[in-house]
Design a protein around this motif. Structure first.
Motif, short mmCIF file in Angstrom:
data_model
loop_
_atom_site.label_atom_id
_atom_site.label_comp_id
_atom_site.label_asym_id
_atom_site.label_seq_id
_atom_site.Cartn_x
_atom_site.Cartn_y
_atom_site.Cartn_z
N GLU A 184 26.56 -41.41 -84.71
CA GLU A 184 27.49 -41.38 -84.01
C GLU A 184 28.47 -42.38 -84.11
OE1 GLU A 184 25.78 -39.94 -80.25
OE2 GLU A 184 25.82 -38.14 -80.81
N ASP A 185 28.06 -43.77 -83.92
CA ASP A 185 29.18 -44.83 -84.32
C ASP A 185 29.75 -44.58 -85.66
OD1 ASP A 185 28.52 -45.68 -81.76
OD2 ASP A 185 26.94 -47.30 -82.49
N GLN A 242 17.30 -33.87 -81.97
CA GLN A 242 17.05 -34.20 -80.71
C GLN A 242 16.59 -33.13 -79.90
OE1 GLN A 242 20.16 -36.46 -78.47
NE2 GLN A 242 18.36 -38.27 -78.66
N ARG A 283 16.63 -40.59 -81.48
CA ARG A 283 17.52 -41.05 -80.61
C ARG A 283 18.29 -42.25 -81.09
NH1 ARG A 283 17.35 -45.22 -77.56
NH2 ARG A 283 15.06 -45.32 -77.61
N ILE A 284 17.60 -43.19 -81.74
CA ILE A 284 18.34 -44.62 -82.16
C ILE A 284 19.03 -44.04 -83.54
CG2 ILE A 284 17.92 -46.58 -83.37
CD1 ILE A 284 15.34 -46.76 -81.71
N ARG A 285 18.61 -43.15 -84.23
CA ARG A 285 19.12 -42.90 -85.40
C ARG A 285 20.62 -41.98 -85.10
NH1 ARG A 285 17.52 -38.82 -90.79
NH2 ARG A 285 19.58 -39.75 -91.93
N GLN A 331 25.27 -36.02 -88.30
CA GLN A 331 25.24 -35.59 -87.00
C GLN A 331 24.87 -34.51 -86.11
OE1 GLN A 331 29.65 -36.36 -85.44
NE2 GLN A 331 28.74 -37.73 -83.98
N ARG A 366 21.53 -33.87 -83.93
CA ARG A 366 21.72 -33.41 -82.62
C ARG A 366 20.73 -32.29 -82.38
NH1 ARG A 366 28.28 -33.36 -81.84
NH2 ARG A 366 28.54 -35.76 -81.42
N GLU A 393 22.44 -42.35 -82.48
CA GLU A 393 23.34 -43.28 -81.95
C GLU A 393 24.10 -44.07 -82.95
OE1 GLU A 393 21.11 -45.90 -79.38
OE2 GLU A 393 20.94 -44.33 -77.83
#
Length: 259
Positions: A199-200, A182, A192-194, A175, A179, A196
């Protein structure tokens, strides 16, 4: 093909167990703490710890070796470093070992430490890599003992492996790494997709590993040091134009250290 099991240790380490469901032998990778391994073996008495693999000398990767060796009489294989207690066979670049009927190649990857090695299985159906603290999901290890040039060269060696290689690294840093990725490439949709997804997973307390080399090549800035967007971001951060490759790596690694 062994089964891979991740045992959490300390705050964010993983000790990987490789179980052979034919022989019921187990290999432990970088057991910085003996307790998670002993606990697992206690819950699975049919298995026997036969081997420990070590990637480098840091205590959070070696601290459990002597206790496990005393408890199980397992064999310990690792880099040629006299500061590591308990090693039965030292390994060097290009050496071959056998685990669960598979041939594993040792790859020297200095940078994080000078003694760091990785373990690669080139099974054409399912290649895999134990990357230690050299290549992380979305990132790479800090350069403690080597040089940025060495670390970049080591990562390039790993990047040359097959794209479908499954990567088992040793920390839950994904994570934070993404960040930073990005920040380096804010317009990269794969990052961006990865992020997200990761983070879930972390919100639910789930592991984010393993990863694949193909995914790392799309989202890991330390494997993208020839990409124009990464070179441009590195140059902005350095305050001067840097060239693709090792110079870009050095600039973004220094950036990550203070991110």
């Amino acid at each position: 093909m062994p089964t891979f099991i991740a045992l959490p240790a300390f705050q964010d380490n993983y000790i990987w167990l490789l179980t052979d469901d034919t022989s019921f032998k187990v290999t432990a990778v970088d057991p910085g703490d003996a307790r998670p391994v002993i606990s697992w073996l206690g819950r699975h008495p049919e298995y026997q710890l036969s081997t420990i693999l070590l990637t480098h000398h840091h205590r959070d990767h070696t601290g459990g070796v002597l206790s496990l060796k005393a408890a199980t009489q397992c064999r310990v294989l690792g880099p040629d470093n006299p500061t590591i207690d308990g090693i039965d066979r030292t390994l060097a670049d290009g050496d071959q070992i056998n685990l669960a009927g598979q041939s594993i190649r040792v790859i020297a990857v200095p940078g994080h430490t000078l003694d760091h090695i990785a373990f690669f299985c080139d099974d054409p159906q399912d290649p895999w890599l134990l990357s230690g603290d050299t290549l992380f999901a979305g990132g790479c290890g800090r350069v403690f003992e080597g040089t940025p040039e060495q670390m970049h060269d080591s990562l390039q060696r790993l990047a040359a492996l097959p794209d479908d290689t499954t990567i088992y690294c040793t920390h839950e840093y994904t994570q934070a790494n993404l960040r930073f990725a990005q920040a380096v490439e804010p317009e990269n949709p794969d990052i961006r997709i990865r992020l997200e997804v990761v983070e879930d997973l972390r919100r639910d307390g789930q592991i984010t590993l393993p990863t694949t080399l193909a995914l790392e090549k799309r989202t890991n800035p330390f494997l993208r040091c020839a990409e124009p967007a990464v070179v441009e971001a590195a140059s902005r951060q350095a305050g001067a134009e840097v060239s693709p490759g090792a110079e870009t790596f050095a600039a973004i690694r220094a950036w990550k250290d203070i991110f």
